[in-house]
Design an enzyme around this catalytic site. Structure first.
Site, PDB file in Angstrom:
ATOM      1  N   VAL A  61      25.759  24.724  84.261  1.00 50.73           N
ATOM      2  CA  VAL A  61      26.793  23.882  83.657  1.00 50.73           C
ATOM      3  C   VAL A  61      28.073  24.712  83.638  1.00 50.73           C
ATOM      4  O   VAL A  61      28.040  25.909  83.355  1.00 50.73           O
ATOM      5  CB  VAL A  61      26.410  23.473  82.222  1.00 50.73           C
ATOM      6  CG1 VAL A  61      27.513  22.626  81.579  1.00 50.73           C
ATOM      7  CG2 VAL A  61      25.075  22.740  82.203  1.00 50.73           C
ATOM      8  N   CYS A  62      29.196  24.073  83.951  1.00 50.91           N
ATOM      9  CA  CYS A  62      30.516  24.701  83.797  1.00 50.91           C
ATOM     10  C   CYS A  62      30.591  25.982  84.627  1.00 50.91           C
ATOM     11  O   CYS A  62      30.159  25.997  85.779  1.00 50.91           O
ATOM     12  CB  CYS A  62      30.766  24.936  82.298  1.00 50.91           C
ATOM     13  SG  CYS A  62      32.486  25.151  81.805  1.00 50.91           S
TER      14      CYS A  62
END
Lengths: 255, 255
Positions: free
Chosen positions: A142-143
């Site tokens: 994520v991210c």
């Protein structure tokens, strides 16, 4: 008290209590076992490191923990509380990386500059990521977690996404084709865009693991019918001014 | 290594390092002070109790922690790790309720049956909620957290929302008008629908605290441009079968 608080009626129709007793007992045991991928359901491991962003691991954990018989384990270099980028909140790592050899799903969250760079330069973490990835069913991020996967060498020659403000860094530093999508699958690697995109990615991953019907039921279970009061979450639509404001708020909120 | 990892370039344009040094030092101090509402920014307190659902406190915490000079503090009856409804994950309560007298924002998350009922029957928690509410600027809840607010007597005669499967319980047990909305404001009380609705509510709350421009910048900071792979998060549109499936997954995932 005037209100009834029997176990049965807060969530309508939730339980046939007797039928659940066995399931519950099994879950309690499973939740505290070291994940090895040998259990009945998927062993999901989330890597925490100092300076991660809170929603990156916890959004997907909420979704994936509803998969049948799943275990979700927070893992870090050492057991214990691991603090977020703001310094305000800590989640407990239940296992150290030395205790976890195999996972069905590995998830690497993103963090602020300090956290992301710290993880990128931590050879023990990168080596563990490479090791677990060798046998994982799914390796996910994520991210800015995708930058950590890239630093581990896992994204060479692949398509991936990342946090909007980190796209240029990812593209110019690694042999990665950046796609401005909510999540990108490349073989068994799935990368998500920034922070909240982990929830969308986790629902997609849930459908790959357990089928669309289950993923749709999980979406209802977490009542994910998003209705943000504003429409300013897409960097491609944002003005330079709003982007600067967003990055300033992020920088100033981080320790 | 072939990749550059200077502090400056992972997040494009994030930092003027020198200017941030003072801010960062101030934040570090603020993050560890007991919140009293006397600081420069809003003191936000989130009440944890055994059996809460992970995303309920962490989604809003991610959003609200980006408010200028905000502190977010996890609070529980006692300090220490507080475990979620699945038993898999624990977040650290940094303060006990006896240490926290005033908050600008109180947030009460929801949980599974066991957690919600446990909190509803815990007079120490209810008494603390009533006490903090007396002086709060905003008192808020996510999911079945509104049932805990109702048990504390805070929702008498008010409009509110809650988790879709708990709406009938809320309406029939308390003097509350249930509204099937993502979040409902009634005076200084804001209740959110289930689990993920806390993120939407937190953005709305951010706009009330710091204005729409800041809330929009926070939405971009957490890249909240939701694109779930399915459209099954709205209980009003869901079939009885999907509802039963969702509630079964929830019940079976909880300890």
């Amino acid at each position: 008290m005037s209100h009834s608080t029997t176990r049965r009626n807060v969530l309508r129709g939730t339980v046939a209590t007797a039928a659940l007793a066995a399931t519950t007992a099994a879950r309690t045991e499973a939740a505290h076992a070291v994940p090895t991928g040998g259990g009945k359901g998927p062993a999901i491991g989330i890597l925490l490191y100092d300076g991660y962003s809170l929603l990156d691991p916890t959004g997907p954990a909420e979704v994936l923990s509803r998969l049948p018989d799943a275990t979700v384990t927070m893992i870090a270099e050492r057991r214990g509380a691991v603090r977020t980028d703001t310094g305000d909140v800590a989640v407990v790592a239940e296992r150290s990386i030395s205790e976890v050899d195999r996972l069905d799903v590995l998830l690497v969250p993103g963090g602020g500059n300090r956290g992301t760079i710290g993880a990128m330069n931590n050879e023990a973490l990168l080596s563990w990521i490479r090791h677990v990835h060798r046998h994982s069913r799914w390796t996910t991020s994520v991210c800015t977690g995708s930058i950590i996967l890239a630093a581990a060498g896992l994204l060479d020659g692949r398509q991936a996404t990342t946090y909007w403000a980190s796209a240029e860094y990812l593209r110019s530093t690694f042999d990665v084709t950046y796609l401005p999508q909510r999540y990108v699958r490349s073989g068994k690697i799935i990368t998500a865009a920034g922070v909240s995109a982990g929830v969308d990615m986790a629902l997609y991953l849930a459908s790959l693991i357990a089928g669309e019907d289950t993923a749709k039921a999980i979406q209802l279970a977490v009542e994910y019918d998003p209705q943000p009061p504003f429409d300013s979450g897409d960097a491609a639509q944002a003005s330079a001014q709003v982007k600067e404001h967003a990055l300033r708020l992020l920088a100033e909120s981080q320790v």
